[in-house]
Design a protein around this motif. Structure first.
Motif, PDB file in Angstrom:
ATOM      1  N   ILE A 128     -20.310  39.370  57.927  1.00  0.00           N
ATOM      2  CA  ILE A 128     -19.152  39.708  58.776  1.00  0.00           C
ATOM      3  C   ILE A 128     -19.629  40.202  60.143  1.00  0.00           C
ATOM      4  CG2 ILE A 128     -17.299  41.422  59.091  1.00  0.00           C
ATOM      5  CD1 ILE A 128     -16.686  41.121  56.090  1.00  0.00           C
ATOM      6  N   HIS A 129     -20.704  40.977  60.139  1.00  0.00           N
ATOM      7  CA  HIS A 129     -21.179  41.590  61.382  1.00  0.00           C
ATOM      8  C   HIS A 129     -22.353  40.829  61.998  1.00  0.00           C
ATOM      9  CE1 HIS A 129     -18.482  44.892  60.688  1.00  0.00           C
ATOM     10  NE2 HIS A 129     -18.974  45.061  59.471  1.00  0.00           N
ATOM     11  N   HIS A 140     -27.048  52.038  57.967  1.00  0.00           N
ATOM     12  CA  HIS A 140     -26.335  52.952  57.064  1.00  0.00           C
ATOM     13  C   HIS A 140     -27.185  54.171  56.730  1.00  0.00           C
ATOM     14  CE1 HIS A 140     -24.292  54.327  53.313  1.00  0.00           C
ATOM     15  NE2 HIS A 140     -23.215  54.002  54.005  1.00  0.00           N
ATOM     16  N   SER A 141     -28.502  53.985  56.620  1.00  0.00           N
ATOM     17  CA  SER A 141     -29.359  55.084  56.167  1.00  0.00           C
ATOM     18  C   SER A 141     -29.985  55.851  57.335  1.00  0.00           C
ATOM     19  CB  SER A 141     -30.441  54.562  55.219  1.00  0.00           C
ATOM     20  OG  SER A 141     -31.225  53.593  55.883  1.00  0.00           O
ATOM     21  N   SER A 142     -29.658  55.505  58.576  1.00  0.00           N
ATOM     22  CA  SER A 142     -30.252  56.237  59.690  1.00  0.00           C
ATOM     23  C   SER A 142     -29.246  57.172  60.366  1.00  0.00           C
ATOM     24  CB  SER A 142     -30.838  55.270  60.730  1.00  0.00           C
ATOM     25  OG  SER A 142     -29.808  54.428  61.226  1.00  0.00           O
ATOM     26  N   ASN A 163     -21.718  54.122  61.620  1.00  0.00           N
ATOM     27  CA  ASN A 163     -21.975  53.321  62.818  1.00  0.00           C
ATOM     28  C   ASN A 163     -20.872  52.267  62.966  1.00  0.00           C
ATOM     29  OD1 ASN A 163     -23.099  51.253  64.613  1.00  0.00           O
ATOM     30  ND2 ASN A 163     -25.003  52.436  64.403  1.00  0.00           N
ATOM     31  N   ASP A 164     -20.308  52.177  64.162  1.00  0.00           N
ATOM     32  CA  ASP A 164     -19.217  51.224  64.401  1.00  0.00           C
ATOM     33  C   ASP A 164     -19.596  49.788  64.025  1.00  0.00           C
ATOM     34  OD1 ASP A 164     -17.448  53.111  65.241  1.00  0.00           O
ATOM     35  OD2 ASP A 164     -17.879  52.855  67.383  1.00  0.00           O
ATOM     36  N   GLY A 187     -13.191  50.305  56.276  1.00  0.00           N
ATOM     37  CA  GLY A 187     -12.873  50.611  57.668  1.00  0.00           C
ATOM     38  C   GLY A 187     -14.021  51.368  58.293  1.00  0.00           C
ATOM     39  N   LYS A 188     -13.726  52.499  58.928  1.00  0.00           N
ATOM     40  CA  LYS A 188     -14.783  53.274  59.577  1.00  0.00           C
ATOM     41  C   LYS A 188     -15.318  54.377  58.666  1.00  0.00           C
ATOM     42  CE  LYS A 188     -13.912  53.987  64.161  1.00  0.00           C
ATOM     43  NZ  LYS A 188     -13.083  54.208  65.374  1.00  0.00           N
TER      44      LYS A 188
END
Lengths: 244, 330
Positions: A128-129, A140-142, A163-164, A187-188
């Motif tokens: 998706i990104h 995700h882990s930082s 993170n956006d 979502g966020k």
């Protein structure tokens, strides 16, 4: 936090039920408001009023629950009814709140085995990104996340700080069962399922840590005001921690 | 004292007045759906109101007295019989060892509460004996009863329980003339549920507010200890802001997406993000605890002040009942 920012907040107090009063500290999610609510929560716990049971923090509110019989009988709480007595107490207590950082919360590291059988949606999130799976894991882990509140099920933390680049809509069809420890994105938000429940979040990994354990003195691993860091672990380490 | 469950019924769990101190960690209140009946059953055997009781759902349950028992029951889910003999509700019952007690149909409601002198003996988890099935803790191993389960009473008895037992004991089923008239503590119109305005009451269309107070709402099949889904006129919003999740409590009526309502009950989440149209008056929540799918209710407005006054009057009345029972025996 700036000393002035607390004084600027206007409280709104409303009755939730005969046994509960909610204090609204603002209208929008912010770390300042989280700090203010966390501080005030601590202050209420340290200064319980007659009949006080417990307080529940949320994004912009703190709700206090009490025994109306004890409140109405209390001579030290002025007021015509329980709502007046409790709200008067809250306002007087608020005036004593020091403009200092009372509670910093803890920083808790949650080990996560990303992807594979534990993260069935990580490929979808990555595509998706337009990111590599490793990049999803790294992003995700930082980050450091803030716990705003606990709700939904025992020990479920509503966290901010994703993170956006990783913000992803929920799955079109929720799963009928998501395992305990599943780490997801909706979502966020990011979060960890403490119990096996139905759920619609995009699952990217799983932690072997128990997010909720009724036998611990603090059953929920996390509480409002804590900071969370996710640490990527491999399968052998997951199995080692899970066996503990 | 102990009993053996022969037939567990649809959903039978242990409950007390709830788990009050861990809401901030997302742990629901739980406790009896109809707290009034649970308290009446406890008072009748000389227990504190908070002692653990069995919450039976509907009828078709059966248990055996493995020892002599001092028990009581209250609620509208079933009536108790021992063989052919009807056992009256809301008063202490002495049951000799060996008796088999059956719950038979009572279409008035859904839940029946069984107390035992001393309270049912299970460990306290997070300050309560209530069963919370979703997270599998509390009560009997965090689960509903199964056939073959044995439940023990806790020791010691209160002085009052011991006196009641002494006055009844013998070889046969016996009970006193007095009872605790629960009906007198309830409004006569049991399908009218009084509600206060919820915090987001002004978020809804005025025509929907008229519907809310003038048309009936029916419990759907998706109704359980967490909450009741209500079917009826759709509630439309004028304000479409997203509500940031905040505390909710049993009796809160949320308006979900699509305009349908959910009345939150004992095992409800501690926080919710749907706008809250109303809050059921605490005195009427025990009535809600007796509803079943298909039942229709009407909402009637009540002010916060009147709801609180009725609650405090009800508590005063219950307190006096306890004193009256004590005065009979002590």
């Amino acid at each position: 936090m700036q000393a002035s920012s607390q004084a600027d907040h206007q409280l709104k107090i409303y009755s939730l039920s005969e046994q509960g009063v909610t204090i609204e500290f603002g209208q929008a999610i912010s770390e300042d408001l989280l700090q203010l609510i966390t501080n005030f929560h601590q202050l209420v716990n340290q200064n319980p009023f007659p009949g006080f049971y417990t307080a529940v923090p949320a994004y912009t509110t703190l709700s206090v629950f009490f025994d109306p019989v004890k409140v109405i009988q209390s001579r030290e709480l002025p007021g015509e009814d329980c709502f007046e007595k409790v709200s008067g107490y809250i306002l007087r207590l608020k005036a004593t709140l020091k403009n200092t950082l009372a509670s910093q919360g803890n920083t808790i590291t949650i080990p996560v085995c990303y992807g594979g059988k534990f993260g069935p949606d990580i490929d979808e999130v990555a595509s998706i990104h337009n990111l590599a799976v490793d990049e999803v894991i790294r992003l995700h882990s930082s980050a450091e996340y803030k716990v705003y509140m606990i709700g939904f099920v025992p020990g479920f933390a509503y966290m901010g700080g994703l993170n956006d680049l990783l913000a992803t809509p929920r799955k079109a069809t929720p799963r009928s069962a998501v395992p305990a420890g599943a780490v997801g994105i909706a979502g966020k938000q990011t979060g960890v399922y403490p119990l096996k429940t139905p759920g619609g979040w995009q699952i990217i990994g799983q932690t072997p840590v128990k997010m909720f354990d009724a036998t611990r003195p603090q059953p929920s691993l996390l509480k409002a005001g804590d900071r969370v860091v996710f640490k990527s672990i491999d399968l052998p380490e997951f199995n080692l921690l899970a066996a503990k | 004292m102990n009993i053996r469950i022969l037939k567990p019924g649809l959903l039978s769990t242990l409950q007390d007045m709830g788990r009050r101190y861990f809401l901030s960690q997302g742990v629901p209140l739980s406790g009896s759906m109809d707290t009034l009946s649970a308290r009446v059953a406890n008072k009748a055997v000389g227990n504190d109101d908070d002692a653990a009781v069995i919450e039976f759902t509907y009828a078709d349950a059966q248990f055996k007295a493995e020892t002599d028992l001092l028990i009581a029951y209250a609620g509208d889910g079933a009536k108790l019989i021992a063989g052919e003999q009807k056992l009256p509700a809301e008063r202490p019952l002495f049951i000799p060892a060996g008796s088999i007690i059956e719950l038979i149909n009572n279409s008035a409601g859904s839940h029946t509460y069984l107390s035992i002198a001393g309270g049912w003996d299970v460990p306290e988890i997070l300050g309560s004996k209530s069963t919370y099935i979703t997270a599998a803790f509390g009560g009997l191993e965090g689960r509903p009863f199964r056939a073959g389960d044995v439940l023990n009473s806790a020791d010691p008895l209160t002085e009052l329980s011991a006196k009641i037992l002494e006055s009844l004991g013998g070889a046969q089923i016996s009970y006193p003339e007095w009872s605790i008239p629960r009906q007198l503590l309830l409004p006569s119109e049991r399908k009218n549920i009084r509600v206060m305005r919820g915090p987001e009451f002004t978020w809804f269309e005025s025509t929907s507010i008229v519907d809310f107070f003038s048309t009936p709402y029916t419990l759907s099949r998706q109704s359980n200890r967490m909450g009741y889904h209500l079917e009826g006129a759709v509630i439309r919003r004028t304000k479409t802001d997203e509500l940031l999740s905040t505390a909710v409590t049993p009796g809160t009526i949320q308006v979900a997406g699509g305009g349908s309502m959910v009345l939150l009950m004992a095992d409800c989440q501690t926080t919710g993000g749907y706008p809250r149209i109303a809050q059921v008056a605490a005195v009427d929540l025990p009535l809600c605890g007796q509803l079943k799918p298909g039942d229709s209710i009407n909402f009637k407005g009540i002010s916060r002040q009147d709801a609180e006054k009725l609650y405090l009057e009800g508590e005063q009345h219950l307190h006096k009942l306890s004193i009256a029972i004590k005065n009979r025996y002590l």
